[in-house]
Design a protein around this motif. Structure first.
Motif: not given
Length: 285
Positions: A112-124, A136-145, A194-197
Motif C-alpha cells: 500500500s501507499i500512504m499520502a504523508i503530504s499534500g491534498e491526499l495526506k492521511g489517505k492509505s 485527469s479524473t480518469t486516473c486511479d489516483i487523482v492529484i489536482n496539482d 512536487d508537494q505530494v509525497t
C-alpha cells in the motif's frame, strides 16, 4: 475523500475531487460511458465542500441511486449504488472500508501507499494490479496539482514486485528525492510528486529485483593473494671479531714483559755482588 468505482471494473476508479464531474457518452466528459441508453451528458456530480451531489441532466432514461430515480442534487454517501442505463457504479470510501467487495476472493493487499503530504495526506491506498497517478479524473489516483501531468506515473504490482514508472511527465517522478524513469520499490521508499509525497508500505520479506546481465558482461574482481615469505632459518650467532692490533698496541704488548723482568735482574745483580764480596773476603784471609 470518495471514489466512483465501476461495479464490473471496466474502467479504473475515479477520485471525486473536482468541483464538477460529468458522466455521459460524449468524449468531453470526465467519465465516458459509451453504452446504449446513455446520453451525451447524462449526469453530473458536484462537489460542495466535503459533500457530493448527483444530478440527472434531464435525460429520458433517468439516473438511479439505490434503485430510486433521482432528479437534482441528491447527496451521495459511501456505499451508494448509481445506475446509468445498464451500467452500475459504486460510491466507495477506501479509508473507511465502505467499498463493496468486488469479489469474495479478492487478494489481500500486502502493498500500500500512504499520502504523508499534500491534498491526499492521511489517505492509505492498497495496491492490487496497477494504478495511474495524474491530474485527469480518469486516473486511479487523482492529484489536482498544477505540476502533475494528466497521466503522470503508474505503479504496478506483479509477482510480488512493486514497480513505479514515470509516464513521460513534464515535471518528473521522484523516489527518495531522486528523479526516476522506472524503479522497483521497497518498503519505506518515498514517492514524490512536487508537494505530494507517498510512503510505501509492504511485507517485511519484500526483496528488490536485481537487473539481469549477460554472463559475458560480468567482470568478477578477486583480491590477489599476497605471497608469503618462506620461513628463514635461525641465524647462527656470529662470534665477535677480534680487533687486529695496531703497531702501537704491539709495542705496548712487547714492552710489558721487559718491564716485568727488571726486578729479577736487580735481585740477580745484588746476589752476584754478595757472592763476589764473600769470595774476595775468603781469599784475603
Amino acid at each position: 475523500m470518495l471514489k466512483l468505482q465501476f461495479k464490473d471494473q471496466r474502467q479504473p476508479a475515479v477520485w471525486l475531487v473536482e468541483s464538477v464531474t460529468n458522466i455521459g457518452s460524449g468524449a468531453k466528459n470526465q467519465i465516458v460511458i459509451n453504452e446504449s441508453g446513455i446520453e451525451e451528458v447524462h449526469a453530473r456530480i458536484s462537489k460542495q465542500g466535503d459533500a457530493l451531489y448527483l444530478s440527472d441532466a434531464g435525460t429520458l432514461a433517468g439516473t438511479f441511486v439505490n434503485g430510486n430515480k433521482i432528479s437534482q442534487n441528491f447527496q451521495l454517501r459511501a456505499g451508494d449504488s448509481i445506475r446509468i442505463g445498464k451500467v452500475e457504479l459504486d460510491i466507495v470510501d477506501p479509508k473507511s472500508g465502505a467499498a463493496k467487495p468486488v469479489a469474495a476472493t479478492a487478494p489481500r493487499a500486502d502493498w500500500s501507499i500512504m499520502a504523508i503530504s499534500g491534498e491526499l495526506k492521511g489517505k492509505s491506498i492498497p495496491i492490487r494490479g496497477s494504478l495511474v497517478f495524474g491530474r485527469s479524473t480518469t486516473c486511479d489516483i487523482v492529484i489536482n496539482d498544477a505540476h502533475m501531468s494528466r497521466r503522470h506515473a503508474e505503479i504496478s504490482l506483479k509477482d510480488g514486485i512493486l514497480r513505479l514508472v514515470d509516464l513521460k511527465s513534464s515535471n518528473g517522478t521522484c523516489v527518495n528525492g531522486k528523479n526516476i524513469g522506472e524503479q522497483v520499490l521497497k518498503p519505506g521508499d518515498r514517492i514524490g510528486f512536487d508537494q505530494v509525497t507517498f510512503l510505501v508500505a509492504g511485507p517485511s520479506s519484500a526483496t528488490v529485483e536485481l537487473p539481469t546481465e549477460d554472463a559475458d558482461d560480468i567482470t568478477v574482481f578477486r583480491a590477489a593473494e599476497i605471497p608469503r615469505r618462506p620461513p628463514q632459518p635461525a641465524a647462527k650467532p656470529v662470534a665477535a671479531a677480534t680487533p687486529k692490533p695496531s703497531p702501537a698496541m704491539d709495542a705496548r704488548v712487547s714492552a710489558a714483559p721487559a718491564t716485568s723482568k727488571l726486578p729479577l735482574l736487580i735481585i740477580v745483580g745484588v746476589v752476584l755482588l754478595i757472592v763476589a764480596g764473600v769470595a774476595g773476603f775468603m781469599l784475603s784471609s
